[in-house]
Write an enzyme that holds these catalytic residues in place. Structure first.
Site: not given
Lengths: 269, 403
Positions: A52, A63
C-alpha cells in the site's frame, strides 16, 4: 474491464497456502524518494503480499503523528501523484506485487477522477484506498474505478451498522478495510477490544467475492494471529512499519520485522 | 377533478439549500467513515430538536439575557460623512457577549450537544473568538470544553487563550502543518474520530462536512434577520449592499442568507488577500466539503498569511462557493495594510475598535460606499471587537515607524 488480476490472484494464492494476506504500507518518499523502491523490495522479500503506497497530502486527518511526519517529509521532497505513478511504473518493470494507493481525495479531485483512474491503470496500480471518501460521495469515483479495473476499497468501522455495511459492500470491490478501533492510524501495544467483535459481526455480511482486511494499530505477530484466527483475509500494517523506517531501519532489518509479522498470518490447524 | 400537484421545480431556490447535504456541486461529507454515523445522527437530532418550541425559546432567552441580543444597528454618521457616498450602518456583533458573533453559533450548538447527551465538547479556534464563545457556552450549560488552537495563533492571540482558560476550558496547542486554524481543525477531527461516542464537535465556521455548514448558517442568520427588521423599522427599506468579512464565512453567511431571495440586495464578501480561497482558489476538498480551496497543481493545500487569525484559512464555506459560482455574491480581497487602515478609520471616526477580521469589511465597505449614491444604504457587519488585536496593531505601527 475486470478487476486487476494481480490483486484477486494474490488473495487466492495466499488463501490456498492457508494464510491471510499481509498488506504493508510505505509512504512514497520514505526513507527518501531514491530509496523507496529498495524498501518496497525489502517489504516484498520479507513476505508482504500486497503493498500500500502512501500518496502525501498536507492535511492527513486520518493519520497519526508518525504518518503525518512522513507526509510532510514526502511533500518537502516534491513527491506528488505523478511521482507516485512514475514509481509504480518503475516497480512494474520487474515486479507483480499488487499495489494499492492510499490517497486523500483532494489530489484525485485536483487531477480529475477519470484522469486519476486512467493513470493508475496505466501505471499498474491495482486499487485505491481513499480515507475521506465515504460511499455518500463515491458514486462517480466508483464508475471510474470500475471502468479502469481498480479495486474500490472502502472502510468499515466500529460505528458502521449492519445495514450500512451491506450498502458499503455494493460500492466496494477487492476487500473492505475493517478499521479496528476509534481514532487515527497508529501503533498500539494491545489489540483494540473493538476489533474481534466487529470482525465477527461484519464477516457474515460480506458477499463471497469480497475479502476483509483489518487495519489500524496492528503492531505485533500476536495481534495478527488474533485477527487471522477470527477470520480476517488480510491484515494491514502501516504505522508500525513507518515507525521503523523513520527510526532508520535498514532494508534487511525491515524485512526481518515483516517476516515476523508474516508468520502471524499462517493459519494453524 | 383533483387539482394537479405542481411538479417540484428541478432547481431549488438558494434559500432551500442544502439539498442532500450539498449546495449545488459544493459541500458534502468528505470525511472518514468513522464519522459518518455521527454526522447522520447530528443531522437527525438537529432537524428534530431545533424546530421545537422549548429549544427555540431557551436559545432565544440565552441569546437575549446572556448574550445581549439583539445587537444594535448603528448609523455610522461620521464614517458616512467620511465616505461621502452611501449611508453606512454597522451591525454591532462586536457587542455580543464575548466580543464577537461567535457566541450565536456556540450557544446553539452547545444546546444541541446537551440535548444529545454529549458532555464533552471539542472545538477549533483561529482568532480565539470561537474558542472563547465555546468556553462560555459550555460554562453556562455545564459542559466540558477542549479547544484546539494552532501554536502560531496562540502566540498572536494570547489574551484570548487566557480568557479560554479562565472560563474553564482546556487549550490544546497544535504544532502540525502551518500551526493555524486549518491544522486546529485537522486535530479536532482526529480527536472526534477517537472519541465520537462521547464527544460533540462544535465547529465554529460555516465549513466542514454536512450538516455543519447548514447548522452554523442557521444559528448565525440571526445577524441578517435582525438587521433586516431593524432597517425596515428605521428606514422602511432594505439595504442596497451588505458587507462582511469571509474566512470560513460564518458571519458573512449569517448576514447574507436572510436576504438571499431579495434580489436587489447585493452581497460583498471580503477576504484577506493572503488567504483568499474564493478570489484566488480553485475547486477542491478540505475538511469534509467540496468548495474553493487554495492549493497547488497537485492538490496540496496552500499556506495562508493574514494579519487576522480568523481569516487565515485556505478554504471557505461551501455555500459561499455556490454564491460565487452563481454570481449571487461578489467577493474581493483586502490586504493586511488596508485592513489596518480600516481599523484606524473606525477607531477615529466612530470610537470603535474593530477586530482585524471585521476591519477588512470596514475598509471594503467604506470604499464601496464612496462610489455609491447618497440615498443608498450599505450595512457592514462588525463581526467582532478589536481588543484581542491591540498587540498586533501596536507592533505593526512600531515596525512601520522604524521603516
Amino acid at each position: 474491464m475486470m478487476l486487476t488480476q494481480r490483486l484477486s490472484k494474490r488473495f487466492e494464492e495466499v488463501h490456498s497456502r492457508r494464510e491471510a494476506a499481509l498488506i504493508g504500507y510505505i509512504m512514497v518518499g520514505e526513507p527518501e524518494f531514491s530509496r523507496t523502491l529498495e524498501y518496497i523490495g525489502a517489504l516484498e522479500s520479507g513476505g508482504v503480499d500486497i503493498v500500500e503506497l502512501g500518496v502525501p497530502f498536507t492535511d492527513p486527518i486520518a493519520d497519526d503523528p508518525i504518518l503525518q511526519a512522513a507526509h510532510g517529509r514526502a511533500l518537502r521532497q516534491g513527491v506528488n501523484v505523478h511521482t507516485v505513478f512514475q514509481l509504480v511504473r518503475e516497480l512494474r518493470k520487474n515486479s507483480e506485487l499488487p499495489v494499492l494507493l492510499m490517497t486523500y481525495y483532494n489530489p484525485i479531485c485536483r487531477l480529475g477522477e477519470e484522469s486519476f483512474a486512467r493513470r493508475c491503470s496505466e501505471a499498474g496500480v491495482d486499487g485505491v484506498i481513499i480515507p475521506d471518501l465515504p460511499i455518500e460521495e463515491a458514486a462517480s469515483w466508483v464508475n471510474q474505478a470500475r471502468k479502469y479495473g481498480l479495486a474500490r476499497i472502502f472502510f468499515v468501522t466500529p460505528e458502521t451498522d449492519n445495514e450500512r455495511v451491506k450498502r458499503i459492500c455494493e460500492y466496494a470491490s477487492g476487500f473492505v478495510y475493517l478499521v479496528s478501533r476509534y481514532g487515527t492510524t497508529g501503533p498500539s501495544e494491545t489489540l483494540a477490544p473493538t476489533v474481534l467483535p466487529l470482525l465477527e459481526r461484519v464477516k457474515p455480511l460480506l458477499p463471497e467475492d469480497l475479502k476483509v482486511a483489518v487495519g489500524f494499530g496492528l503492531t505485533t505477530r500476536a495481534h495478527i494471529e488474533a485477527v487471522v484466527r477470527a477470520g480476517a483475509d488480510g491484515v494491514i500494517v502501516a504505522s508500525a512499519l513507518a515507525a521503523r523506517i523513520t527510526e532508520g531501519a535498514s532494508p534487511e532489518a525491515l524485512a526481518d520485522y515483516v517476516r515476523e509479522l508474516k508468520a502471524g498470518t499462517r493459519r494453524t490447524v | 377533478m383533483a387539482a394537479k400537484i405542481p411538479a417540484k421545480p428541478s432547481t431549488p431556490r438558494l434559500s432551500e439549500l442544502p439539498v442532500d447535504g450539498h449546495f449545488g456541486e459544493f459541500g458534502g461529507q468528505f470525511v472518514p467513515e468513522i464519522l459518518i454515523p455521527a454526522l447522520k445522527e447530528l443531522e437527525r437530532v438537529y432537524k428534530e430538536i431545533s424546530v421545537r418550541f422549548d429549544f427555540q425559546s431557551e436559545l432565544k432567552a440565552l441569546r437575549a439575557d446572556y448574550g445581549g441580543r439583539p445587537t444594535p444597528l448603528y448609523f455610522a454618521k461620521r464614517l458616512t460623512e467620511y465616505a461621502n457616498g452611501a449611508r453606512i450602518f454597522l451591525k454591532r456583533e462586536d457587542l455580543v457577549h464575548g466580543g464577537a458573533h461567535a457566541l450565536n453559533n456556540a450557544l446553539g450548538q452547545a444546546l444541541l450537544a446537551r440535548a444529545m447527551g454529549k458532555r464533552r465538547v471539542i472545538a477549533e479556534t483561529g482568532s480565539g473568538q470561537h474558542g472563547v464563545a465555546v468556553a462560555m457556552a459550555c460554562a453556562v450549560l455545564g459542559l466540558h470544553a477542549e479547544i484546539y488552537m494552532g501554536a502560531r495563533d496562540i502566540e498572536r492571540q494570547k489574551a484570548n487563550v487566557q480568557r479560554i482558560q479562565l472560563l474553564g476550558a482546556t487549550v490544546h496547542p497544535v504544532t502540525s502543518g502551518s500551526q493555524t486554524l486549518k491544522d486546529a481543525i485537522n486535530e479536532a477531527l482526529r480527536d472526534w474520530a477517537t472519541n465520537v461516542p462521547t464527544t460533540y464537535y462544535l465547529i465554529g465556521s460555516a465549513v466542514g462536512p454536512h450538516p455543519y455548514p447548514m447548522i452554523v448558517r442557521d444559528f448565525q442568520r440571526v445577524i441578517g434577520d435582525e438587521l433586516k427588521g431593524q432597517l425596515l423599522r428605521r428606514e422602511q427599506r432594505l439595504p442596497d449592499l451588505v458587507v462582511a468579512c469571509v474566512g470560513g464565512g460564518s458571519n458573512a453567511i449569517g448576514t447574507f442568507y436572510p436576504f438571499v431571495n431579495d434580489e436587489k440586495v447585493q452581497f460583498l464578501g471580503v477576504e484577506s488577500s493572503g488567504a483568499a480561497a474564493l478570489c484566488h482558489g480553485s475547486i477542491g476538498v478540505l475538511h469534509g466539503a467540496k468548495t474553493f480551496v487554495l492549493q497547488d497543481e497537485h492538490g496540496s493545500i496552500g499556506e495562508t498569511h493574514s494579519i487576522a487569525a480568523g481569516l487565515d484559512y485556505p478554504a471557505v464555506g461551501p455555500e459561499h462557493a455556490l454564491y460565487k459560482k452563481l454570481g449571487r455574491a461578489e467577493y474581493i480581497t483586502v490586504s493586511d495594510q488596508e485592513a489596518l487602515e480600516g481599523f484606524r478609520l473606525l477607531a477615529r471616526c466612530e470610537g470603535i475598535l474593530p477586530s482585524l477580521e471585521a476591519a477588512h469589511a470596514i475598509y471594503a465597505g467604506v470604499q464601496r460606499a464612496q462610489r455609491m449614491k447618497r440615498d443608498q444604504i450599505v450595512v457592514i457587519t462588525l463581526s467582532g471587537r478589536g481588543e484581542k488585536d491591540l498587540e498586533t496593531v501596536v507592533q505593526h505601527d512600531a515596525h512601520a515607524a522604524l521603516e
